[in-house]
Scaffold this active site. Structure first.
Site, PDB file in Angstrom:
ATOM      1  N   ASP A  85       0.783  -1.238   0.000  1.00 15.87           N
ATOM      2  CA  ASP A  85       0.000   0.000   0.000  1.00 15.87           C
ATOM      3  C   ASP A  85       0.812   1.285   0.000  1.00 15.87           C
ATOM      4  O   ASP A  85       0.268   2.373  -0.193  1.00 15.87           O
ATOM      5  CB  ASP A  85      -0.967   0.024   1.192  1.00 15.87           C
ATOM      6  CG  ASP A  85      -0.277  -0.280   2.522  1.00 15.87           C
ATOM      7  OD1 ASP A  85       0.804   0.290   2.777  1.00 15.87           O
ATOM      8  OD2 ASP A  85      -0.821  -1.093   3.300  1.00 15.87           O
ATOM      9  N   HIS A 100       6.612  -7.700  -1.732  1.00 15.64           N
ATOM     10  CA  HIS A 100       5.497  -8.130  -2.574  1.00 15.64           C
ATOM     11  C   HIS A 100       5.076  -7.078  -3.590  1.00 15.64           C
ATOM     12  O   HIS A 100       3.985  -7.176  -4.165  1.00 15.64           O
ATOM     13  CB  HIS A 100       4.308  -8.524  -1.692  1.00 15.64           C
ATOM     14  CG  HIS A 100       4.582  -9.725  -0.849  1.00 15.64           C
ATOM     15  ND1 HIS A 100       3.808 -10.071   0.243  1.00 15.64           N
ATOM     16  CD2 HIS A 100       5.553 -10.664  -0.923  1.00 15.64           C
ATOM     17  CE1 HIS A 100       4.299 -11.170   0.795  1.00 15.64           C
ATOM     18  NE2 HIS A 100       5.360 -11.541   0.109  1.00 15.64           N
ATOM     19  N   CYS A 108       3.487  -3.765 -17.823  1.00 18.99           N
ATOM     20  CA  CYS A 108       2.883  -4.177 -19.085  1.00 18.99           C
ATOM     21  C   CYS A 108       3.224  -5.629 -19.395  1.00 18.99           C
ATOM     22  O   CYS A 108       4.398  -6.028 -19.326  1.00 18.99           O
ATOM     23  CB  CYS A 108       3.348  -3.272 -20.219  1.00 18.99           C
ATOM     24  SG  CYS A 108       2.592  -3.685 -21.820  1.00 18.99           S
ATOM     25  N   SER A 171       1.199 -12.603  10.038  1.00 16.92           N
ATOM     26  CA  SER A 171       0.824 -13.948  10.493  1.00 16.92           C
ATOM     27  C   SER A 171       1.995 -14.912  10.462  1.00 16.92           C
ATOM     28  O   SER A 171       1.977 -15.947  11.124  1.00 16.92           O
ATOM     29  CB  SER A 171      -0.301 -14.500   9.611  1.00 16.92           C
ATOM     30  OG  SER A 171       0.150 -14.650   8.265  1.00 16.92           O
ATOM     31  N   ASN A 195       1.914  -8.718  17.932  1.00 14.26           N
ATOM     32  CA  ASN A 195       0.742  -9.274  17.258  1.00 14.26           C
ATOM     33  C   ASN A 195      -0.290  -9.623  18.323  1.00 14.26           C
ATOM     34  O   ASN A 195       0.063 -10.221  19.343  1.00 14.26           O
ATOM     35  CB  ASN A 195       1.114 -10.524  16.454  1.00 14.26           C
ATOM     36  CG  ASN A 195       0.103 -10.838  15.366  1.00 14.26           C
ATOM     37  OD1 ASN A 195      -1.095 -10.957  15.631  1.00 14.26           O
ATOM     38  ND2 ASN A 195       0.574 -10.977  14.133  1.00 14.26           N
TER      39      ASN A 195
END
Length: 227
Positions: A85, A100, A108, A171, A195
């Site tokens: 993000d 990622h 493209c 996670s 967490n």
């Protein structure tokens, strides 16, 4: 100065109102990410995949970096993130490794050019390349694809050389990112996990802070000199 490396996941951005990747949200509750975020899904139905990413981009465009993003940026540590993000950079973080990819970049499938695209909502779905009019895809890593080699190698190098490896809001079940805390531990680093829920990383962590990201990072900063 403490040699600190940070690994972040969806739990950091959740406090900015961004649904976790595995959450069942609204229009997409009948779809699994694994059925949309794959090369096969894109070949089968690029329009559906892009509708999902357009929906995600619209949510992210309205989000602001939260307290966890801002506190982590102030640490001036390298941040290795599984998030796509861009909120770490918007919070002021200078050193971010995106394992990622980034949802605001497109690539493209015809000419291979990659560039930023902040159009929200997209005028055309699926969007076309501004250079060759080929079919664009999100410049993110999908299930079944390899992580960018340079980013992964740098993340592994940092994990092997740091003193403290801080894991926030992940996670720990998505690999190879989930292996980085174990690599750090094997090379002598103290592992700190933030967490609210138990993860595979909890078993090897030297310190576990069972809080959401913003509260946990603040607690970590208050006590980090005593690690």
């Amino acid at each position: 100065m403490l040699n600190l490396v940070v690994l972040t996941g969806a739990g950091v951005s959740a406090e900015s109102g961004i649904p976790t990747f595995r959450g069942k949200e609204g229009l997409w509750k009948n779809f699994k990410p694994e059925e949309l975020a794959t090369p096969e899904a894109f070949r089968r139905n690029p329009k559906l995949v892009w509708e999902w990413y357009d929906w995600r981009r619209q949510i992210i465009s309205k989000a602001e970096p939260n307290k966890a993003h801002k506190l982590l940026a102030q640490l001036n540590a390298v941040i290795i993130t599984q998030n796509v993000d861009g909120l770490h950079q918007r919070a002021g973080a200078k050193k971010v490794i995106e394992l990622h990819g980034n949802i605001w970049r497109v690539r493209c499938t015809n000419c291979g050019k990659e560039y930023e695209n902040y159009e929200v909502p997209l005028r055309e779905i699926p969007p076309k390349c501004k250079f060759c009019n080929g079919l664009l895809r999100p410049a993110v890593v999908w299930f079944g694809e390899c992580l960018p080699l340079d980013a992964l190698e740098e993340a592994e190098r940092l994990a092997k050389s740091c003193e403290v490896f801080l894991v926030v809001g992940t996670s720990g079940v998505v690999y190879p990112a989930g292996l980085l805390p174990f690599v750090a531990k094997q090379h002598g680093a103290k592992v700190v996990e933030i967490n609210p829920e138990s993860t595979p990383i909890s078993e090897i962590a030297d310190i576990v802070i069972r809080e959401k990201a913003s509260v946990g990072v603040e607690k970590f900063i208050r006590t980090m000199l005593n690690l």
